[in-house]
Design a protein around this motif. Structure first.
Motif, PDB file in Angstrom:
ATOM      1  N   ALA A 131       0.761  -1.111   0.133  1.00 44.43           N
ATOM      2  CA  ALA A 131       0.060  -0.092   0.042  1.00 44.43           C
ATOM      3  C   ALA A 131       0.748   1.327   0.251  1.00 44.43           C
ATOM      4  O   ALA A 131       2.005   1.220   0.534  1.00 44.43           O
ATOM      5  CB  ALA A 131      -0.881  -0.045   1.255  1.00 44.43           C
ATOM      6  N   GLY A 132       0.421   2.236  -0.546  1.00 38.86           N
ATOM      7  CA  GLY A 132       0.919   3.501  -0.399  1.00 38.86           C
ATOM      8  C   GLY A 132      -0.197   4.746   0.096  1.00 38.86           C
ATOM      9  O   GLY A 132      -1.417   4.233   0.075  1.00 38.86           O
ATOM     10  N   ILE A 133       0.203   5.587   0.721  1.00 35.51           N
ATOM     11  CA  ILE A 133      -0.857   6.479   1.309  1.00 35.51           C
ATOM     12  C   ILE A 133      -0.662   7.980   0.654  1.00 35.51           C
ATOM     13  O   ILE A 133       0.430   8.402   0.583  1.00 35.51           O
ATOM     14  CB  ILE A 133      -0.379   6.733   2.720  1.00 35.51           C
ATOM     15  CG1 ILE A 133      -0.368   5.258   3.640  1.00 35.51           C
ATOM     16  CG2 ILE A 133      -1.140   7.540   3.535  1.00 35.51           C
ATOM     17  CD1 ILE A 133      -0.195   5.198   4.980  1.00 35.51           C
ATOM     18  N   VAL A 134      -1.795   8.533   0.343  1.00 36.59           N
ATOM     19  CA  VAL A 134      -1.800  10.011   0.072  1.00 36.59           C
ATOM     20  C   VAL A 134      -2.776  10.579   1.206  1.00 36.59           C
ATOM     21  O   VAL A 134      -3.837  10.420   1.280  1.00 36.59           O
ATOM     22  CB  VAL A 134      -2.481  10.061  -1.355  1.00 36.59           C
ATOM     23  CG1 VAL A 134      -2.631  11.595  -1.685  1.00 36.59           C
ATOM     24  CG2 VAL A 134      -1.810   9.542  -2.294  1.00 36.59           C
ATOM     25  N   GLY A 135      -1.913  11.615   1.766  1.00 35.16           N
ATOM     26  CA  GLY A 135      -2.723  12.311   3.029  1.00 35.16           C
ATOM     27  C   GLY A 135      -2.856  13.716   2.479  1.00 35.16           C
ATOM     28  O   GLY A 135      -2.241  13.826   1.541  1.00 35.16           O
ATOM     29  N   THR A 174       7.526   5.863   0.306  1.00 34.83           N
ATOM     30  CA  THR A 174       7.199   7.117  -0.270  1.00 34.83           C
ATOM     31  C   THR A 174       5.881   7.495  -0.058  1.00 34.83           C
ATOM     32  O   THR A 174       5.069   6.684  -0.160  1.00 34.83           O
ATOM     33  CB  THR A 174       7.461   7.010  -1.973  1.00 34.83           C
ATOM     34  OG1 THR A 174       9.012   6.641  -2.116  1.00 34.83           O
ATOM     35  CG2 THR A 174       7.033   8.303  -2.516  1.00 34.83           C
ATOM     36  N   GLN A 175       5.664   8.658   0.321  1.00 33.95           N
ATOM     37  CA  GLN A 175       4.291   9.222   0.624  1.00 33.95           C
ATOM     38  C   GLN A 175       3.882  10.622   0.036  1.00 33.95           C
ATOM     39  O   GLN A 175       4.903  11.294  -0.238  1.00 33.95           O
ATOM     40  CB  GLN A 175       4.239   9.166   2.176  1.00 33.95           C
ATOM     41  CG  GLN A 175       2.978   9.705   2.980  1.00 33.95           C
ATOM     42  CD  GLN A 175       3.089   9.660   4.588  1.00 33.95           C
ATOM     43  OE1 GLN A 175       3.489   8.713   5.000  1.00 33.95           O
ATOM     44  NE2 GLN A 175       3.105  10.688   4.941  1.00 33.95           N
ATOM     45  N   ALA A 196       6.263  12.500  -6.590  1.00 34.86           N
ATOM     46  CA  ALA A 196       5.965  11.664  -5.362  1.00 34.86           C
ATOM     47  C   ALA A 196       5.232  10.615  -5.642  1.00 34.86           C
ATOM     48  O   ALA A 196       5.279   9.246  -5.333  1.00 34.86           O
ATOM     49  CB  ALA A 196       5.817  12.348  -4.294  1.00 34.86           C
ATOM     50  N   LEU A 197       3.965  10.832  -6.317  1.00 32.45           N
ATOM     51  CA  LEU A 197       2.757  10.082  -6.429  1.00 32.45           C
ATOM     52  C   LEU A 197       3.464   8.988  -7.399  1.00 32.45           C
ATOM     53  O   LEU A 197       3.174   7.701  -7.357  1.00 32.45           O
ATOM     54  CB  LEU A 197       1.915  10.942  -7.163  1.00 32.45           C
ATOM     55  CG  LEU A 197       0.375   9.926  -7.330  1.00 32.45           C
ATOM     56  CD1 LEU A 197      -0.040   9.087  -6.395  1.00 32.45           C
ATOM     57  CD2 LEU A 197      -0.731  10.495  -7.948  1.00 32.45           C
ATOM     58  N   THR A 198       4.009   9.493  -8.731  1.00 30.51           N
ATOM     59  CA  THR A 198       4.635   8.436  -9.823  1.00 30.51           C
ATOM     60  C   THR A 198       5.491   7.605  -8.984  1.00 30.51           C
ATOM     61  O   THR A 198       5.595   6.373  -9.349  1.00 30.51           O
ATOM     62  CB  THR A 198       5.378   9.066 -10.826  1.00 30.51           C
ATOM     63  OG1 THR A 198       4.356   9.952 -11.385  1.00 30.51           O
ATOM     64  CG2 THR A 198       6.074   8.401 -11.717  1.00 30.51           C
ATOM     65  N   GLU A 210       6.451   1.805  -6.650  1.00 32.74           N
ATOM     66  CA  GLU A 210       6.612   1.043  -5.513  1.00 32.74           C
ATOM     67  C   GLU A 210       5.616   0.165  -4.940  1.00 32.74           C
ATOM     68  O   GLU A 210       5.747  -0.970  -4.573  1.00 32.74           O
ATOM     69  CB  GLU A 210       7.137   2.136  -4.145  1.00 32.74           C
ATOM     70  CG  GLU A 210       8.309   2.865  -4.567  1.00 32.74           C
ATOM     71  CD  GLU A 210       8.574   3.593  -3.365  1.00 32.74           C
ATOM     72  OE1 GLU A 210       7.969   3.741  -2.467  1.00 32.74           O
ATOM     73  OE2 GLU A 210       9.669   4.302  -3.442  1.00 32.74           O
ATOM     74  N   VAL A 211       4.446   0.679  -4.984  1.00 27.52           N
ATOM     75  CA  VAL A 211       3.325  -0.102  -4.870  1.00 27.52           C
ATOM     76  C   VAL A 211       3.299  -1.323  -5.836  1.00 27.52           C
ATOM     77  O   VAL A 211       2.902  -2.799  -5.354  1.00 27.52           O
ATOM     78  CB  VAL A 211       1.811   0.611  -4.709  1.00 27.52           C
ATOM     79  CG1 VAL A 211       0.459  -0.262  -4.608  1.00 27.52           C
ATOM     80  CG2 VAL A 211       1.942   1.379  -3.580  1.00 27.52           C
ATOM     81  N   VAL A 212       3.179  -1.102  -6.990  1.00 24.28           N
ATOM     82  CA  VAL A 212       3.202  -2.076  -8.106  1.00 24.28           C
ATOM     83  C   VAL A 212       4.266  -3.048  -7.793  1.00 24.28           C
ATOM     84  O   VAL A 212       4.249  -4.452  -7.920  1.00 24.28           O
ATOM     85  CB  VAL A 212       3.369  -1.633  -9.368  1.00 24.28           C
ATOM     86  CG1 VAL A 212       3.599  -2.715 -10.547  1.00 24.28           C
ATOM     87  CG2 VAL A 212       2.109  -0.740  -9.658  1.00 24.28           C
TER      88      VAL A 212
END
Length: 212
Positions: free
Chosen positions: A114-118, A145-146, A175-177, A182-184
């Motif tokens: 998982a990744g997190i977008v806050g 990465t967040q 950062a999102l890219t 990383e999540v994939v």
């Protein structure tokens, strides 16, 4: 194919999370892994599942779900290999609705990435930190990465009830890219550890004694 869910973690009327999730989904559509059909991304909105406060009679680790809303939620989460959680910060943490949704299940979360977008006044940093701790207990590997979106610079809001326009700068886009990549990769690496769909408690049998 690696299936990634963008989980909208707020159920509040007028929430800005849906717009942030759309930004994530659109950006993901341009990611090399999605363009090459190596991965797919889909928005999953907790608000659409109508989960009451946890009402299952047995702990989630048994995997014996009795309520239709739980079964529906479990089937959805089971179908994904990884997640991107979109969370605002409420009083130093993430929304109770998302904690409740996580607590409903166990095996369906296990051995996934998982990744997190806050997002929030402080970028949702403290919400993300609390969420990492909770996800660790369900064996979800959260990438380093967040993404932290500020209500001052990344979401344009004209008044308190305005949904706002999500318009992050280049740094947030990068950062999102990175996070999506990383999540994939982590989702793929963890695939051999995942148990068959429907197997409770990571394949264990809670009715048998644990060997010494």
């Amino acid at each position: 194919m690696i299936r990634i869910a963008v989980v909208v973690g707020s159920t509040r009327p007028g929430r800005r999370g849906a717009g942030v999730a759309r930004w994530v989904e659109e950006a993901a559509g341009r990611h090399a892994a999605v363009v090459s059909s190596e991965a797919s991304v889909e928005v999953v909105d907790v608000a659409e599942y109508g989960l009451p406060l946890l009402d299952e009679p047995l702990p989630a680790k048994f995997g014996d779900y009795r309520n239709p809303h739980t079964v529906r939620w479990a089937e959805t989460i089971r179908s994904f290999d990884g997640f991107v959680f979109v969370v605002p910060e409420y009083n130093h943490s993430f929304p109770a609705a998302l904690k409740n949704a996580i607590d409903y299940l166990y095996a369906e979360w296990c051995d996934k990435a998982a990744g997190i977008v806050g997002y929030g006044v402080e970028g949702g940093i403290r919400a993300a930190e609390h969420l990492r701790l909770v996800l660790a207990e369900t064996k979800v590997a959260v990438v380093r990465t967040q993404v932290a979106l500020s209500m001052f610079t990344d979401i344009v809001v004209t008044d308190p009830v305005d949904l706002g326009v999500v318009s992050p700068g280049e740094r947030r886009q990068q950062a999102l890219t990175t996070m999506l990549g990383e999540v994939v990769e982590w989702s793929r690496a963890l695939r051999p550890l995942r148990e068959p769909a429907g197997t409770p408690y990571g394949g264990g049998d809670l009715t048998r004694p644990v060997p010494a």
